[in-house]
Design a protein around this motif. Structure first.
Motif, PDB file in Angstrom:
ATOM      1  N   ASP A 139      11.039  -5.379  -1.991  1.00 54.02           N
ATOM      2  CA  ASP A 139       9.771  -5.210  -2.715  1.00 54.02           C
ATOM      3  C   ASP A 139       8.900  -6.459  -2.709  1.00 54.02           C
ATOM      4  O   ASP A 139       7.805  -6.457  -3.285  1.00 54.02           O
ATOM      5  N   ALA A 140       9.347  -7.536  -2.050  1.00 51.65           N
ATOM      6  CA  ALA A 140       8.489  -8.715  -1.871  1.00 51.65           C
ATOM      7  C   ALA A 140       7.493  -8.508  -0.738  1.00 51.65           C
ATOM      8  O   ALA A 140       6.524  -9.256  -0.603  1.00 51.65           O
ATOM      9  N   ILE A 141       7.730  -7.480   0.085  1.00 55.79           N
ATOM     10  CA  ILE A 141       6.833  -7.201   1.210  1.00 55.79           C
ATOM     11  C   ILE A 141       5.518  -6.617   0.704  1.00 55.79           C
ATOM     12  O   ILE A 141       5.499  -5.658  -0.066  1.00 55.79           O
ATOM     13  N   GLN A 142       4.420  -7.208   1.137  1.00 57.89           N
ATOM     14  CA  GLN A 142       3.088  -6.732   0.762  1.00 57.89           C
ATOM     15  C   GLN A 142       2.476  -5.836   1.840  1.00 57.89           C
ATOM     16  O   GLN A 142       1.919  -4.789   1.535  1.00 57.89           O
ATOM     17  N   SER A 143       2.577  -6.272   3.080  1.00 57.50           N
ATOM     18  CA  SER A 143       1.969  -5.509   4.173  1.00 57.50           C
ATOM     19  C   SER A 143       2.393  -6.102   5.510  1.00 57.50           C
ATOM     20  O   SER A 143       3.003  -7.178   5.560  1.00 57.50           O
ATOM     21  N   LYS A 144       2.046  -5.419   6.572  1.00 56.39           N
ATOM     22  CA  LYS A 144       2.239  -5.964   7.917  1.00 56.39           C
ATOM     23  C   LYS A 144       1.119  -6.946   8.224  1.00 56.39           C
ATOM     24  O   LYS A 144       0.026  -6.878   7.659  1.00 56.39           O
TER      25      LYS A 144
END
Length: 235
Positions: A139-144
């Motif tokens: 869930d630390a991923i924001q976007s590509k």
């Protein structure tokens, strides 16, 4: 089923993992402390409890190893590349802790001061992959993030929120690979290319020449139909 048998992985529908359900005391404590780097290192010593995946699905987006992503950790944003996707399984139930192993990029602001002169020829949208490795929660991923080679970046029409890379930077040894002397050069000054700097094309040597090297402004160049650089004039 192993990660090789099932390369797709989707965290449990946004479910929050209760780390206390993990039976391994060390894993529990590290997870509670959110020390995911040490947790990953410990998990490497128990591969029977760790599955590896080629890609994952999070917030209706597919992320694959090798792709670049924007992450948010402790309210700080970083750009990184996905090195590995793993899931640590509990020994006593079906709970899993998904982790994404990343390598961080850095920009020219993070480069050692010994390269101060060369930084003029590093772009604002330029990134350097580093050896800095970390483990983060999914869930630390924001976007590509789109990170292109220099050549592809030059030809890419829409450059907003697009980056390019042409070298690896080791933050410990403070060395580039390839070293700066081997980066493609332009102009008769033989400095590395920088898409942020203004250039003018010489019709004799067929090279892009820095306006700074010619002592010209962008306004002056707009009124020049055919340009011969100072170097060619002196031949």
């Amino acid at each position: 089923m192993s990660g090789q048998d099932d390369p797709d992985y989707e965290p449990g529908n946004g479910r929050k993992f209760t780390f206390k359900e993990f039976s391994q005391d060390a894993l529990e404590q590290l997870a509670i402390a959110k020390n995911f780097d040490k947790l990953y290192k410990l998990a490497e010593k128990a591969p029977q409890h760790t599955l590896t995946y080629e890609k994952l699905k999070f917030n209706d987006e597919i992320y694959k190893t090798g792709e670049s992503i924007l992450i948010n950790v402790k309210n700080f944003e970083f750009i990184a590349t996905i090195k590995k996707i793993i899931s640590i399984k509990s020994q006593k139930n079906d709970q899993e802790l998904p982790l994404v192993i990343i390598n961080l990029y850095c920009n020219k602001d993070k480069i050692a001061s010994q390269y101060q002169e060369q930084k003029e020829y590093m772009g604002m949208s330029e990134l350097f992959l580093t050896e800095e490795e970390h483990a983060i929660l999914v869930d630390a991923i924001q976007s590509k993030v789109l990170v292109l080679s220099y050549e592809n970046y030059e030809q890419y029409e829409f450059k907003d929120a697009v980056y390019f890379t042409r070298a690896f930077y080791n933050t410990k040894s403070e060395e580039f690979l390839p070293e700066i002397s081997k980066w493609p050069k332009v102009c008769y000054c033989k400095k590395p290319q920088n898409p942020d700097l203004p250039y003018v094309f010489c019709d004799m040597c067929n090279q892009w020449i820095h306006l700074k090297c010619e002592g010209l402004t962008e306004e002056q160049v707009q009124n020049i139909e055919s340009f011969i650089c100072t170097y060619c004039k002196g031949k």
